[in-house]
Design a protein around this motif. Structure first.
Motif, short mmCIF file in Angstrom:
data_model
loop_
_atom_site.label_atom_id
_atom_site.label_comp_id
_atom_site.label_asym_id
_atom_site.label_seq_id
_atom_site.Cartn_x
_atom_site.Cartn_y
_atom_site.Cartn_z
N LEU A 1 4.12 15.04 -4.17
CA LEU A 1 4.98 15.53 -5.24
C LEU A 1 4.62 14.91 -6.58
O LEU A 1 4.67 15.57 -7.62
CB LEU A 1 6.45 15.25 -4.90
N ALA A 2 4.25 13.62 -6.56
CA ALA A 2 3.87 12.96 -7.81
C ALA A 2 2.67 13.66 -8.45
O ALA A 2 2.66 13.88 -9.67
CB ALA A 2 3.54 11.49 -7.54
N PHE A 3 1.69 14.04 -7.64
CA PHE A 3 0.51 14.70 -8.18
C PHE A 3 0.83 16.11 -8.68
O PHE A 3 0.51 16.46 -9.83
CB PHE A 3 -0.59 14.77 -7.11
N ALA B 1 5.63 13.37 -18.38
CA ALA B 1 5.32 14.18 -17.19
C ALA B 1 5.35 13.31 -15.94
O ALA B 1 5.92 13.70 -14.91
CB ALA B 1 3.95 14.83 -17.35
N ALA B 2 4.75 12.13 -16.02
CA ALA B 2 4.74 11.22 -14.87
C ALA B 2 6.14 10.73 -14.53
O ALA B 2 6.54 10.71 -13.36
CB ALA B 2 3.82 10.04 -15.15
N ALA B 3 6.91 10.36 -15.56
CA ALA B 3 8.25 9.82 -15.33
C ALA B 3 9.19 10.89 -14.75
O ALA B 3 9.96 10.62 -13.82
CB ALA B 3 8.82 9.27 -16.63
N CYS B 4 9.11 12.11 -15.28
CA CYS B 4 9.99 13.19 -14.81
C CYS B 4 9.71 13.55 -13.35
O CYS B 4 10.61 13.94 -12.61
CB CYS B 4 9.85 14.42 -15.69
N SER B 5 8.46 13.43 -12.93
CA SER B 5 8.12 13.76 -11.55
C SER B 5 8.85 12.87 -10.56
O SER B 5 9.13 13.26 -9.42
CB SER B 5 6.61 13.66 -11.32
N PHE B 6 9.19 11.66 -10.99
CA PHE B 6 9.83 10.71 -10.08
C PHE B 6 11.28 11.07 -9.77
O PHE B 6 11.89 10.45 -8.90
CB PHE B 6 9.72 9.29 -10.63
N ILE C 1 0.83 -1.21 0.00
CA ILE C 1 0.00 0.00 0.00
C ILE C 1 0.86 1.26 0.00
O ILE C 1 0.49 2.28 -0.59
CB ILE C 1 -0.97 -0.01 1.20
N GLY C 2 2.02 1.19 0.65
CA GLY C 2 2.88 2.36 0.69
C GLY C 2 3.39 2.78 -0.68
O GLY C 2 3.59 3.96 -0.96
N VAL C 3 3.60 1.81 -1.58
CA VAL C 3 4.21 2.10 -2.87
C VAL C 3 3.19 2.55 -3.92
O VAL C 3 3.47 3.42 -4.74
CB VAL C 3 4.99 0.87 -3.38
N ILE C 4 1.99 1.97 -3.91
CA ILE C 4 1.08 2.18 -5.03
C ILE C 4 0.52 3.60 -5.10
O ILE C 4 0.03 4.02 -6.15
CB ILE C 4 -0.10 1.17 -4.97
N GLY C 5 0.62 4.35 -4.01
CA GLY C 5 0.10 5.72 -4.04
C GLY C 5 0.87 6.63 -4.98
O GLY C 5 0.32 7.62 -5.49
N TYR C 6 2.15 6.32 -5.25
CA TYR C 6 2.97 7.20 -6.08
C TYR C 6 2.49 7.21 -7.54
O TYR C 6 2.25 8.26 -8.12
CB TYR C 6 4.44 6.77 -6.02
#
Length: 510
Positions: free
Chosen positions: A487-489, A455-460, A406-411
């Protein structure tokens, strides 16, 4: 002028849209008939007979034709989400706050409340697109991620939904084992829960909605009685120190990981609703159906987790069967009736796992385009065959696996909902008619998806240093706690705007 009747509302849809969506429907019927013929030829008569039942949904990921979007019982959206959330899963999630993160009951409850208020919003908002477009959530995502690159969020979504099915199966199996006093092993319990969920999922959306309309009633009774029987011990909380801000944010990320991923499937359950269903109703029923049961149950779980060490019978139950053992210990004073309620609690998880399996069957067809020729119901059998052995393995170290998952999937879920919300609100100006049904499977007419994925990849680049997990804590998270999903959002939403404008300019189309 507003339509004066349901029939008049249907006539407001253009003939062209009806023709496009009806053509897709006819094509799917032909493909399903071909598969049925192959099954009969292979001698699989039982499976073929099951799939020929009137209530088995044969349609796959194709947009739902307007003349098939006839469901006016909007309240069934609420009952579906309510039943999905009224089970031991939120209780287990809340237990991690006090049991694993070492937070006080007060701190855990406040984190649950405020993060739930925030993280349920995208789920409710995206559900409103279902009746208007007739498209499943990941089909809508093609209008931002493109025909091919949508496979990336689809793979992540499949992994997420399968993970929830595994957790559900473990909880249900361990709870069944607890009521039997060890005579029925968790492994057998897991198999029973998974197979019954598969049966519900196999028939599709009509049976699913019918089941979810009533299944919450025995679940609610069982939870209320369990709370009444064990309530006298809930005040026996373990003394803890004042929480650090980093710990609060890290647990908040866990709550976000529990709620945000539902945004990747929220419209799946509303695509058969009439297109003139008020959006505020769809939003309210989705938001309320998820929020109203989840928050109290997570708080209850936090109270249980904070007291479990101080109550010997609860502690023993937790050691033997994790959360299921604790719930069985709470109902022990009720005697035989208590054991019956534990069985109801174990089967209450079916509302969540069967709905999750339903979305998985649709995502399989999205992952590999030619699988659209395979009837959706067959994938219910495939995913069950995957879930059962992994669940048996995951049960050995349940809470550690729960925290990690659960901790990981939120990103990724945060990045995904940021893209589809910005696409709809900004670039499509909240106009559902811009999701042209005729191009849903035309790669040349859809966006390339490069802007969304980039956009999604760069946010990481900032998300990874801001993660705080059992197996990894980034340099930023060491000082702030886990702020990865926030930050991901935000970063994905900000980056998607210029990237998408550039994509539109280069492609010459939206």
């Amino acid at each position: 002028m507003a339509p004066s009747s349901f029939e008049e509302a249907q006539t407001m849809v253009t003939d062209e849209e009806k023709a496009v969506t009806s053509a897709g429907s006819a094509e799917q019927d032909v493909r399903v008939a071909e598969i049925h013929g192959l099954l009969r030829g292979a001698g699989n008569g039982l499976l073929s007979k099951l799939m020929s039942f009137q209530n088995v949904e044969s349609r796959g990921i194709q947009p739902i034709p307007v003349d098939e979007r006839t469901n006016t019982r909007t309240y069934t959206i609420f009952t579906l989400w309510f039943t999905m959330s009224l089970n031991p899963l939120p209780i287990v999630t809340g237990m991690t706050g006090t049991l694993s993160y070492g937070l006080s009951l007060r701190a855990t409850s406040l984190v649950i409340l405020f993060f739930s208020i925030l993280c349920t919003l995208p789920v409710g908002y995206l559900a409103t697109l279902g009746p208007r477009t007739g498209m499943r959530q990941m089909i809508q995502a093609r209008y931002s991620f493109g025909y091919y690159l949508v496979s990336v969020p689809v793979i992540l979504n499949l992994a997420t939904l399968t993970g929830f099915c595994i957790i559900d199966s473990v909880i249900g199996g361990q709870t069944l084992s607890a009521v039997s006093g060890g005579h029925l092993t968790p492994t057998v319990g897991i198999v029973i829960i998974a197979l019954v969920a598969m049966f519900i999922c196999f028939f599709g959306i009509k049976v699913l909605h019918q089941y979810e309309r009533f299944a919450w009633i025995p679940a609610l009774i069982a939870i209320v009685v369990a709370t009444g029987c064990g309530g006298k011990h809930l005040h026996e909380q373990v003394a803890v120190e004042a929480p650090a801000a980093a710990t609060v944010l890290s647990f908040g990320a866990l709550v976000a990981g529990f709620l945000l991923p539902w945004g990747a499937l929220s419209s799946d359950f509303a695509t058969y609703m009439h297109p003139h269903t008020p959006s505020w109703k769809v939003f309210a029923y989705t938001y309320g159906g998820l929020f109203i049961p989840s928050v109290p149950l997570m708080v209850l779980g936090a109270a249980i987790g904070g007291a479990v060490i101080n109550v010997p019978s609860w502690s023993q139950g937790n050691d033997e069967n994790s959360a299921g053992g604790v719930l069985a210990a709470m109902l022990q004073p009720a005697g035989g009736f208590g054991k019956f309620l534990v069985v109801l609690l174990s089967f209450s998880i079916l509302g969540n796992i069967s709905a999750t399996m339903y979305s998985i069957t649709l995502n399989f067809q999205l992952l590999i385009p030619w699988l659209v020729r395979v009837p959706r119901s067959l994938f219910a059998i495939i995913i069950t065959a995957i879930v059962i052995p992994i669940s048996i393995r995951a049960a050995a170290s349940f809470f550690d696996n729960l925290d990690n998952f659960i901790g990981v999937i939120g990103y990724w879920a945060s990045a995904f909902v940021a893209v589809v919300i910005v696409e709809h609100a900004l670039f499509r100006r909240a106009d559902c008619s811009t999701y042209e049904a005729s191009i849903w499977c035309d790669a040349r007419s859809l966006p390339s998806g490069v802007a969304a994925l980039a956009a999604a990849a760069c946010s990481f680049a900032l998300v990874i240093p801001s993660m705080a997990e059992v197996w990894y804590t980034g340099p930023i998270a060491l000082h702030t706690g886990d702020i990865g999903f926030e930050l991901a959002f935000v970063l994905t939403a900000l980056l998607y705007v210029p990237f998408r404008y550039l994509e539109i300019k280069l492609q010459g189309r939206r």
